[in-house]
Scaffold this motif. Structure first.
Motif, PDB file in Angstrom:
ATOM      1  N   ASP A 229     -62.869  68.981 -69.926  1.00  0.00           N
ATOM      2  CA  ASP A 229     -62.981  67.949 -68.894  1.00  0.00           C
ATOM      3  C   ASP A 229     -64.356  67.296 -68.971  1.00  0.00           C
ATOM      4  OD1 ASP A 229     -60.491  68.590 -68.024  1.00  0.00           O
ATOM      5  OD2 ASP A 229     -61.049  69.028 -65.958  1.00  0.00           O
ATOM      6  N   PRO A 231     -65.145  64.291 -66.632  1.00  0.00           N
ATOM      7  CA  PRO A 231     -64.807  63.205 -65.707  1.00  0.00           C
ATOM      8  C   PRO A 231     -65.978  62.239 -65.532  1.00  0.00           C
ATOM      9  CG  PRO A 231     -65.284  65.247 -64.510  1.00  0.00           C
ATOM     10  CD  PRO A 231     -65.252  65.601 -65.968  1.00  0.00           C
ATOM     11  N   PRO A 232     -65.691  60.938 -65.335  1.00  0.00           N
ATOM     12  CA  PRO A 232     -64.353  60.365 -65.129  1.00  0.00           C
ATOM     13  C   PRO A 232     -63.620  60.003 -66.420  1.00  0.00           C
ATOM     14  CG  PRO A 232     -65.982  58.660 -64.897  1.00  0.00           C
ATOM     15  CD  PRO A 232     -66.757  59.929 -65.149  1.00  0.00           C
ATOM     16  N   PHE A 235     -60.073  64.142 -68.142  1.00  0.00           N
ATOM     17  CA  PHE A 235     -59.807  65.241 -67.211  1.00  0.00           C
ATOM     18  C   PHE A 235     -58.331  65.611 -67.287  1.00  0.00           C
ATOM     19  CE2 PHE A 235     -59.517  61.211 -64.894  1.00  0.00           C
ATOM     20  CZ  PHE A 235     -58.251  61.273 -64.337  1.00  0.00           C
ATOM     21  N   ASN A 241     -60.658  68.669 -61.634  1.00  0.00           N
ATOM     22  CA  ASN A 241     -61.418  67.422 -61.782  1.00  0.00           C
ATOM     23  C   ASN A 241     -60.533  66.175 -61.797  1.00  0.00           C
ATOM     24  OD1 ASN A 241     -63.947  68.761 -62.053  1.00  0.00           O
ATOM     25  ND2 ASN A 241     -63.434  69.248 -64.179  1.00  0.00           N
ATOM     26  N   SER A 242     -59.250  66.347 -61.481  1.00  0.00           N
ATOM     27  CA  SER A 242     -58.313  65.229 -61.543  1.00  0.00           C
ATOM     28  C   SER A 242     -58.673  64.136 -60.543  1.00  0.00           C
ATOM     29  CB  SER A 242     -56.888  65.711 -61.271  1.00  0.00           C
ATOM     30  OG  SER A 242     -55.986  64.618 -61.280  1.00  0.00           O
ATOM     31  N   LEU A 243     -58.534  62.892 -60.985  1.00  0.00           N
ATOM     32  CA  LEU A 243     -58.761  61.739 -60.116  1.00  0.00           C
ATOM     33  C   LEU A 243     -57.455  61.024 -59.766  1.00  0.00           C
ATOM     34  CD1 LEU A 243     -61.887  60.303 -61.980  1.00  0.00           C
ATOM     35  CD2 LEU A 243     -61.870  61.283 -59.696  1.00  0.00           C
ATOM     36  N   ALA A 465     -69.574  60.244 -62.700  1.00  0.00           N
ATOM     37  CA  ALA A 465     -69.808  61.556 -63.316  1.00  0.00           C
ATOM     38  C   ALA A 465     -70.663  62.424 -62.410  1.00  0.00           C
ATOM     39  CB  ALA A 465     -70.485  61.375 -64.673  1.00  0.00           C
ATOM     40  N   ASP A 467     -70.502  62.690 -59.328  1.00  0.00           N
ATOM     41  CA  ASP A 467     -69.671  63.335 -58.302  1.00  0.00           C
ATOM     42  C   ASP A 467     -69.238  64.738 -58.701  1.00  0.00           C
ATOM     43  OD1 ASP A 467     -69.861  61.002 -56.879  1.00  0.00           O
ATOM     44  OD2 ASP A 467     -67.863  60.256 -57.433  1.00  0.00           O
ATOM     45  N   PHE A 468     -69.237  64.984 -60.009  1.00  0.00           N
ATOM     46  CA  PHE A 468     -68.736  66.272 -60.515  1.00  0.00           C
ATOM     47  C   PHE A 468     -69.874  67.178 -60.956  1.00  0.00           C
ATOM     48  CE2 PHE A 468     -65.454  63.117 -61.023  1.00  0.00           C
ATOM     49  CZ  PHE A 468     -64.320  63.754 -60.556  1.00  0.00           C
ATOM     50  N   SER A 469     -71.101  66.714 -60.805  1.00  0.00           N
ATOM     51  CA  SER A 469     -72.241  67.530 -61.225  1.00  0.00           C
ATOM     52  C   SER A 469     -72.449  68.679 -60.240  1.00  0.00           C
ATOM     53  CB  SER A 469     -73.517  66.680 -61.279  1.00  0.00           C
ATOM     54  OG  SER A 469     -73.355  65.640 -62.234  1.00  0.00           O
TER      55      SER A 469
END
Length: 470
Positions: A229, A231-232, A235, A241-243, A465, A467-469
């Protein structure tokens, strides 16, 4: 079988098209009394909601990237201009960045059109106008000035005219077998630097294989390859991590895998028996969602990783096919399935197509087409070009488009007769392209205002990106 038109009849048809639309009338930019933001919002409907801001973020980088992602605006505007009445399969988005190199099934490296999401039956001149305008806007983007932009458009259009005239002398089979190879591009390059760039592209393409990308995109876990994964951009549809959102029916792993199983077999039915046999020698290891391009951001796009008995990979891209912007503004017969439209159009326009090119219907009744994700594919980094190299690139793109039109439509004689030997058509397209560039700036400004005012949300890859850190 219907009687074939004679060459004399074809030439007469080209001349008659001048009565319908004079070459000078191609100066007109079209129906620009519209709200560009409204049209962009309309084109975003049905996309993955969480990814629409990323689409706008990529478009917001510059007027050049905005033009790449807003094919709907130019199609809308061109629908208000006179057309020649000569229609055939067209790319629909012949932007200068939608050309590139890739390997044929025989492993020969060729240069050709490589994006067919907007392919449709339409006026042939819409393609050359999009190509010409993209060079004018690229010149502006690179700070090269109005004079250089005009010269580039003249190079594009007159190169297209001259190649069409050559192809008007070719038989049907000669056109079908015609390919623009990298070796041929080296022979026609006018400068040592141009030849060096082509050779560099060949070297780069040789390293862009399925095996080279495996370790970059995936990791082996317990004897099985799993894509990482990121993201964005990448993923898993049902992963943490799905959007895609809970409303997409993709949140349940078993549900979407079952739907894709059915879609896979429908896809296999669109392939020749030998291609089905080849795919039977692979097993599916993993499937992930991949965000691609500028205009395509937010459409459903999956990557399927397959492995053969030797542990060698194959990456297939499963890309959503939506209604063509050309078909939205030019009424012509269609095929009913958007994936089939893309595949049939690509096979007609390209000199050689991916051996795994096919179509299917996926979850939520979305239409898809499949092809290899990476097979010695390369594209030009035009920001690094000087004016001479940009002119060389303009010539080869025009060459490719002329070959594609001559092959797909079989109307090279008509087009050559219509354009003639002079510069009238090219001069009209210079005026058109500069006007289109100016309109693109206005649309870009309106788009940025909508983003800044909150009417549209635009986010960069880096923003999303983060947002997922952890």
């Amino acid at each position: 079988m219907a009687d074939l038109e004679s060459i004399e009849d074809k030439r007469a048809a080209g001349q008659k098209a001048r009565e319908r639309t004079k070459r000078s009338e191609h100066r007109e930019v079209g129906k620009v009394d519209r709200d560009p933001v409204e049209l962009l919002q309309r084109s975003s409907q049905g996309r993955v909601e969480a990814l629409v801001p990323l689409r706008y973020g990529r478009m917001a980088v510059s007027p050049f990237t905005f033009f790449r992602g807003s094919a709907i605006l130019q199609a809308h505007d061109l629908s208000g201009t006179p057309n020649t009445g000569i229609v055939s399969p067209i790319c629909g988005d012949a932007h200068l960045m939608n050309f590139g190199g890739f390997a044929t099934p025989e492993r020969q490296l060729i240069f050709d059109l490589n994006d067919f999401d907007e392919v449709a039956i339409g006026p042939w001149e819409w393609d050359i106008k999009r190509l010409a305008a993209s060079f004018a806007i690229a010149a502006q983007h690179m700070g090269l000035g109005r004079g250089v932009a005009s010269d580039l458009v003249m190079v594009v259009v007159n190169s297209y005219r001259d190649r069409i005239a050559q192809y008007a002398q070719c038989s049907a089979l000669e056109l079908w077998y015609e390919r623009i190879t990298f070796e041929g591009m080296i022979e026609t390059a006018v400068t040592p630097e141009g030849r060096r760039l082509v050779r560099k592209g060949m070297e780069k393409a040789a390293g862009r294989t399925h095996e080279s990308v495996l370790s970059k995109m995936a990791v082996e876990q317990d004897g099985r390859w799993i894509m990482r994964d990121a993201p964005p951009a990448l993923f898993h549809p049902a992963g943490p991590n799905s959007l895609l959102g809970a409303q997409s029916d993709w949140a349940e792993t078993d549900a979407w895998k079952k739907k894709l199983h059915k879609s896979w077999h429908e896809y296999l039915d669109t392939l020749a028996p030998d291609r089905r046999e080849l795919l039977s020698r692979f097993t599916v290891e993993d499937i992930a969602f991949k965000v691609v391009g500028v205009g395509s951001v937010g459409t459903f796009c999956l990557v399927m990783l397959l492995i053969d008995s030797w542990g060698k990979p194959l990456f297939l891209q499963i890309k959503e096919a939506r209604a063509s912007v050309v078909a939205q503004y030019f009424n012509a017969p269609g095929l009913g399935h958007e994936g089939q439209r893309v595949v049939v159009g690509q096979r007609l326009l390209q000199a050689a197509s991916d051996i795994f090119l096919g179509w299917t219907t996926g979850p939520q009744s979305r239409h898809f087409y499949l092809r290899q994700l990476r097979d010695m594919k390369v594209s030009a980094a035009i920001e690094l070009f000087d004016t001479t190299m940009l002119e060389g690139y303009a010539r080869v793109c025009a060459w490719v488009l002329a070959r594609a039109h001559a092959k797909a439509g079989g109307k090279a004689v008509e087009l050559a007769s219509y354009m003639g030997k002079g510069d009238q058509f090219a001069e009209a397209l210079v005026h058109y392209s500069l006007a289109c560039s100016k309109q693109n700036e206005k649309d870009y400004d309106a788009f940025l205002h909508a983003c800044r005012s909150g009417k549209l949300e635009a986010r960069t890859d880096e923003d999303m990106a983060a947002d997922f850190s952890v």
